[in-house]
Write a protein that holds these residues in place. Structure first.
Motif, PDB file in Angstrom:
ATOM      1  N   UNK A  90       0.825  -1.210   0.000  1.00  0.00           N
ATOM      2  CA  UNK A  90       0.000   0.000   0.000  1.00  0.00           C
ATOM      3  C   UNK A  90       0.861   1.262   0.000  1.00  0.00           C
ATOM      4  N   UNK A  91       1.983   1.232   0.713  1.00  0.00           N
ATOM      5  CA  UNK A  91       2.831   2.427   0.795  1.00  0.00           C
ATOM      6  C   UNK A  91       3.849   2.494  -0.331  1.00  0.00           C
ATOM      7  N   UNK A  92       4.538   1.385  -0.610  1.00  0.00           N
ATOM      8  CA  UNK A  92       5.670   1.410  -1.539  1.00  0.00           C
ATOM      9  C   UNK A  92       5.261   1.171  -2.994  1.00  0.00           C
ATOM     10  N   UNK A  93       4.105   0.547  -3.191  1.00  0.00           N
ATOM     11  CA  UNK A  93       3.670   0.284  -4.570  1.00  0.00           C
ATOM     12  C   UNK A  93       2.528   1.224  -4.986  1.00  0.00           C
ATOM     13  N   UNK A  94       1.470   1.270  -4.153  1.00  0.00           N
ATOM     14  CA  UNK A  94       0.341   2.143  -4.485  1.00  0.00           C
ATOM     15  C   UNK A  94       0.527   3.567  -3.959  1.00  0.00           C
ATOM     16  N   UNK A  95       1.525   3.761  -3.109  1.00  0.00           N
ATOM     17  CA  UNK A  95       1.919   5.093  -2.638  1.00  0.00           C
ATOM     18  C   UNK A  95       0.815   5.810  -1.860  1.00  0.00           C
ATOM     19  N   UNK A  96       0.099   5.051  -1.007  1.00  0.00           N
ATOM     20  CA  UNK A  96      -0.805   5.679  -0.056  1.00  0.00           C
ATOM     21  C   UNK A  96       0.016   6.214   1.122  1.00  0.00           C
ATOM     22  N   UNK A  97      -0.508   7.207   1.775  1.00  0.00           N
ATOM     23  CA  UNK A  97       0.095   7.742   3.002  1.00  0.00           C
ATOM     24  C   UNK A  97      -0.581   7.034   4.173  1.00  0.00           C
ATOM     25  N   UNK A  98       0.128   6.120   4.788  1.00  0.00           N
ATOM     26  CA  UNK A  98      -0.467   5.261   5.817  1.00  0.00           C
ATOM     27  C   UNK A  98       0.037   5.643   7.198  1.00  0.00           C
ATOM     28  N   UNK A  99      -0.887   5.779   8.137  1.00  0.00           N
ATOM     29  CA  UNK A  99      -0.548   5.894   9.554  1.00  0.00           C
ATOM     30  C   UNK A  99      -0.947   4.563  10.182  1.00  0.00           C
ATOM     31  N   UNK A 100       0.063   3.786  10.604  1.00  0.00           N
ATOM     32  CA  UNK A 100      -0.148   2.399  11.022  1.00  0.00           C
ATOM     33  C   UNK A 100       0.092   2.268  12.516  1.00  0.00           C
ATOM     34  N   UNK A 101      -0.929   1.803  13.221  1.00  0.00           N
ATOM     35  CA  UNK A 101      -0.861   1.689  14.677  1.00  0.00           C
ATOM     36  C   UNK A 101      -1.052   0.243  15.114  1.00  0.00           C
ATOM     37  N   UNK A 102      -0.231  -0.159  16.086  1.00  0.00           N
ATOM     38  CA  UNK A 102      -0.384  -1.472  16.728  1.00  0.00           C
ATOM     39  C   UNK A 102      -0.451  -1.249  18.236  1.00  0.00           C
TER      40      UNK A 102
END
Length: 800
Positions: A90-102
């Motif tokens: 999602x980030x490196x191929x489709x280039x979305x700006x992702x905020x990822x929380x765990x």
């Protein structure tokens, strides 16, 4: 509608399969993949939906982290590696700006129980007053209690199955049959514990070592017994914190070892207790939760009367079947107080009143601790806000955990759709059963990494659909290793071509039919990879597309009559590497290839430090020189050649691999490549192990054959006339045929005839053995016995 959860609830969208309404963000009605839209399987609808973030190109993504009560296993790796791959795409191929929380669950019923049990076992181990004899009594009592509890559990399940069958309730019957299957596995584990406990009790010398062995063998049953009797005495928060921190650190180390990217935000439940209390108070103020005996429960009746829907991820089914007792037990945890204080048996805890032996925080509801589900709602709401694009977790969390999250979040925030897309990874199975710590059929991540690299595990999961169940087996691992070898071999081929400087030989400036065919295969592969990734992160088909173009390239190299187009081959290798980097299989800045990293988490060394190479070459030269000098003295040229070839093979197979240099002998010459020494040494060990297995199998067959031959020699050495001379008979004729039994009765004519034939056969065998041994059968016997002894000695050496 542009924001999910704010649509017209009087006219909801179509809801197939008895599911609750889902309010989709706006998206094109044309073919999503053809329009370049990402499709994502959404558990809320049970199908793939066009992915539309609430804010263009921005994605708020929450993933349930571990409950840190024990070591992480490969089932966790399945979930976190799968989401890591999806996040990278999602980030490196489709280039979305992702905020990822765990989020890390560091207080929970499982943590409390395990921490208490470990502390009590530690105290028992250090208690000098409990000697071996006393420990035997305790262990046997604990074992009997555990067996009685197991029997009671089994009878309860069987009664529930009978009741469900009587009521024709197939859903309840299926659930209970699943519980029975799990129970039988647990009982098998208990029976194994019993065998080990009794073995130590009955075969020990009552010394300190025996006591230690018994503590290990009886740990499971003793820990449960001690917790029942003394668990309420463990009140120090430090005991629970220390336990959680230990496995929290281990989890983070495991994720790093797997090459999983760290989240953008990492939260921890115990640091959110004040905000959890405030969150619960908000739900109470809206009349959707109530206090009871120091606990707080979400009122499902009030929640649904307010227009909300419950069980969105795991619909109750036709007729709105109630939540089962087993599901409620899973949701409330092992330390639940019971249902008597609830208004509705299906209501679930937002806040739990703490009992003796449980950590507690002060709150307006009384001393207690957060419920299991509330933590995720609070931490995700605090970081990502009142709407979340994607929420992820394992299949087993769908209900009750995630459904309860949705309910309490929608109750607090006053919305009808807190999460737009829910994604769940499929179960990981071993021997047909879901991997589970309670079933003791799990393989820890660290155990898996002892025999496989992180890269191989990642490739294994890339070759599976992330949202479907899968088996963890030797076959799936071997398949991943095979695919890794295919990639490596192709990269080495292209690297060798580039090293030979084909470009300076005017190769690649024009294209023939074979070149055009390969270029078409390259473009097709790129299109297939793109469409596969758009289709619900279908990495399996994307990997197959990469492997197919490699197969085309290998065919091209093998069958092309002209010199290869190096530019095209380099373009293919570079593209494949780029996609593998997106997948996390390759890291670093190389144009193509795996670099020197064997685990997919780093680059090769920079090549500095020539001393090992110089040392290897000096040693090699000296060995070759000595072989030549030795041959010159004796004039034996063939011996010198054999020695030199053996030294050359040793350099290739034993010396250079330790330096990370791979040599491959080809008809056209020797090809060399740099490789991670650890990978090469592991390959050498695996190759040696396989060769050892082959040798053992071969020797075992030889041993069987020689032992049969030994028995044949022994039987052939008997003189024909002595074949039936035993106490069974009294008289024989001149040929040795028995004619009178030991009791004086004559041998029947049929038996006489039968024994004559046996003697005739023995005469032939005896003649053969005498001829074969030159009238010295004992020497032949000793020779065969010597061969047997030699084979047994070789087998013993190989077994070390």
């Amino acid at each position: 509608m542009s924001l999910s959860g704010t649509g017209n609830f009087l006219n909801p969208p179509c809801c197939p399969d008895n599911r609750h309404p889902w309010y989709p963000p706006e998206a094109s009605t044309a073919d999503p993949i053809a329009q370049g839209h990402l499709l994502l399987r959404n558990t809320l609808t049970g199908k793939k939906e066009p992915f539309v973030p609430m804010q263009a190109r921005h994605v708020k993504w929450y993933t349930c982290g571990p409950t840190v009560y024990d070591s992480s296993h490969v089932g966790h790796a399945r979930t976190y590696l799968s989401f890591d791959i999806m996040r990278r795409v999602m980030t490196d191929y489709f280039h979305y700006n992702v905020l990822y929380q765990i989020n890390t669950t560091d207080i929970d019923d499982k943590i409390i129980l395990r921490a208490r049990q470990n502390e009590l076992m530690k105290q028992l181990e250090e208690d000098a007053t409990v000697d071996f004899d006393k420990l035997v009594v305790m262990a046997k009592e604990a074992l009997e209690e555990a067996k009685a509890k197991s029997d009671e559990k089994r009878e309860g399940i069987l009664a529930a199955i009978e009741e469900a069958t009587k009521n024709k309730d197939s859903r309840a019957r299926t659930e209970q049959e699943g519980l029975l299957e799990q129970h039988l596995v647990k009982r098998k584990n208990l029976d194994r514990d019993e065998t080990q406990i009794l073995e130590v009790c009955n075969n020990s010398s009552k010394d300190g070592d025996s006591r230690a062995k018994l503590l290990v063998a009886a740990k499971s049953v003793l820990a449960e017994k001690l917790d029942r009797e003394k668990g309420h005495l463990i009140t120090d928060h430090a005991v629970f914190n220390a336990h959680a921190r230990k496995y929290e650190r281990e989890y983070m180390e495991d994720m790093a070892a797997l090459g999983i990217r760290e989240p953008d935000v990492l939260t921890r439940v115990t640091e959110y207790v004040p905000k959890i209390i405030a969150f619960v108070e908000t739900i109470i103020s809206k009349g959707l939760a109530y206090k009871s005996n120091g606990s707080v429960y979400l009122s499902l009746d009030a929640f649904q009367e307010a227009g909300h829907n419950y069980r969105k991820l795991n619909p109750a089914g036709p007729g709105g079947a109630a939540t089962t007792e087993a599901e409620m037990a899973e949701g409330e945890g092992a330390l639940a107080a019971g249902g008597s204080e609830k208004r509705n048996p299906n209501d679930f805890a937002l806040w739990k009143a703490s009992k003796a032996g449980e950590p507690a925080w002060d709150s307006p509801f009384g001393p207690g601790r957060p419920g299991w589900h509330i933590e995720c709602s609070v931490v995700a709401g605090d970081i990502l806000g009142e709407r979340v694009d994607i929420h992820s977790g394992g299949e087993d969390l769908k209900f009750p955990h995630h459904d309860n999250e949705l309910a309490q979040s929608e109750a607090c925030f006053g919305c009808h759709q807190w999460v737009n897309y829910f994604t769940h990874t499929g179960h990981l199975h071993i021997e047909g059963l879901k991997m589970s710590k309670s079933l003791k059929n799990f393989i820890t991540i660290r155990q898996a990494l002892e025999n496989n690299t992180a890269r191989q595990l990642r490739i294994m999961f890339l070759l599976q659909a992330w949202d479907q169940p899968m088996n963890y087996s030797d076959q799936t691992i071997d398949d991943a290793r095979s695919k890794e070898t295919t990639f490596k071999s192709f990269f080495r081929e292209v690297e060798a071509l580039l090293r030979d400087d084909y470009l300076s030989q005017e190769v690649g400036w024009r294209m023939g039919d074979a070149d055009r065919k390969l270029s078409d295969a390259y473009l097709t592969a790129r299109q297939l990879v793109h469409e596969s990734l758009l289709d619900n992160f279908n990495t399996k088909d994307a990997m197959m597309a990469l492997l197919k173009v490699i197969s085309e390239a290998n065919t091209y190299l093998r069958t092309s009559n002209s010199k290869p187009s190096v530019l095209l081959l380099r373009a293919i290798a570079t593209y494949i590497t780029q996609i593998l980097k997106v997948f996390g299989v390759v890291n670093g800045s190389d144009d193509f290839g795996f670099g020197g990293a064997g685990d997919g988490r780093g680059d090769a060394g920079d090549g500095n430090g020539s001393e090992p190479y110089i040392g290897a070459m000096v040693s090699f030269r000296e060995s070759v020189r000595n072989a030549a000098l030795e041959a010159a003295k004796g004039g034996d040229a063939k011996s010198a050649i054999d020695s030199i070839l053996k030294i050359c093979d040793g350099l290739r197979d034993e010396v250079l691999p330790t330096l990370g240099v791979r040599l491959e002998d080809r008809p056209t010459g020797t090809m060399w490549n740099l490789e991670d020494p650890e990978v090469m040494m592991r390959e050498m060990k695996e190759k040696a192990a396989k060769e050892r297995e082959i040798q053992i199998s071969k020797l075992e067959k030889q041993l069987v054959a020689r032992e049969k031959e030994l028995e044949k020699v022994k039987s052939s050495m008997v003189r024909p006339q002595d074949l039936f001379r035993s106490d069974e008979f009294k008289e024989w004729d001149e040929a040795g045929v028995p004619i009178t039994m030991a009791n004086g009765e004559p041998v029947s004519s049929g038996q006489v005839k039968k024994r004559k034939k046996a003697i005739e056969k023995q005469e032939k065998m005896y003649a053969d053995i005498m001829e074969k041994s030159s009238n010295n059968p004992q020497e032949l016997l000793d020779s065969v016995q010597g061969e047997i002894d030699t084979i047994k000695a070789k087998l013993a050496d190989l077994s070390l």
